[in-house]
Design a protein around this motif. Structure first.
Motif: not given
Length: 224
Positions: A1-15
């Motif tokens: 079995m292959v087990h992958i983690y994907i971790v997201l985050d952001e920079a800047g803003d959506m305004g």
């Protein structure tokens, strides 16, 4: 079995107000699950380099750190052999009027960015680790709960599961975790990745050279 983690985050803003950022960047760490423990230890190691008064800050943030700490975190991440990084971004000057004028469209916009980033990162990552469809695949996605609550990403978990399973129709299990970044070191490290891509755009400062030279930047693309 292959087990992958994907971790997201952001920079800047959506305004879109006068004081808003020029760019909005969504960054990601993609790594095998067996390296998650090592990545989670990075913020603690970075805190040891801070003075006594700053060592107990509730959350390590790239925007509030100096260059020494930013470089330390990214160098430690690089030492995790399976860790790759990725990002997509938008120049908000090019944003469609209907997104600017209708607040409800921010959720749709956010979902689209996350879809492109996750799917387009997974494809080359699977090749880089020698994955073949005959192996069972488990993918865990980690998101900062602050962002996903703030913009009311309706049905985000269901959306992510569906789009991964559509993109990879063989056997795949998908788990989505919306976590408080103060309590999840993985998201704190992803913050440094998103910040590094953001600084690359705004200040021509490149803290990701080692990842780039070794082919471990899976994607860095302007969507519009």
């Amino acid at each position: 079995m292959v087990h992958i983690y994907i971790v997201l985050d952001e920079a800047g803003d959506m305004g879109f107000s006068k004081g808003s950022s020029r760019y909005f960047v969504m960054g990601a760490i993609i790594a095998r699950a067996e390296h998650a423990k090592k990545i989670r230890r990075i913020p603690k190691k970075a805190r040891e380099k801070l003075g006594k008064k700053k060592r107990d800050v509730p959350e390590l943030k790239a925007s509030k750190s100096n260059d020494k700490i930013r470089k330390f975190v990214l160098d430690r991440l690089y030492k995790c052999a399976s860790a790759h990084v990725s990002a997509v971004y938008v120049n908000k000057a090019n944003t469609y009027d209907y997104i600017r004028e209708r607040g409800s469209q921010k959720a749709v916009h956010y979902n689209y960015l996350s879809r492109v980033l996750i799917v387009d990162s997974l494809k080359p990552y699977r090749r880089s680790i020698g994955y073949t469809p005959d192996k069972a695949l488990t993918i865990e996605i980690f998101l900062d709960r602050y962002h996903t609550t703030k913009f009311r990403k309706r049905n985000l978990e269901e959306y992510i599961r569906k789009m991964i399973m559509e993109a990879f129709p063989h056997e795949v299990k998908v788990f989505v975790h919306q976590k408080d970044s103060q309590g999840e070191p993985l998201i704190q490290v992803a913050d440094f990745v998103a910040n590094a891509f953001y600084r690359k755009l705004n200040e021509n400062e490149d803290l990701l050279q080692r990842f780039e030279r070794s082919g471990r930047i899976l994607k860095f693309k302007q969507l519009y």
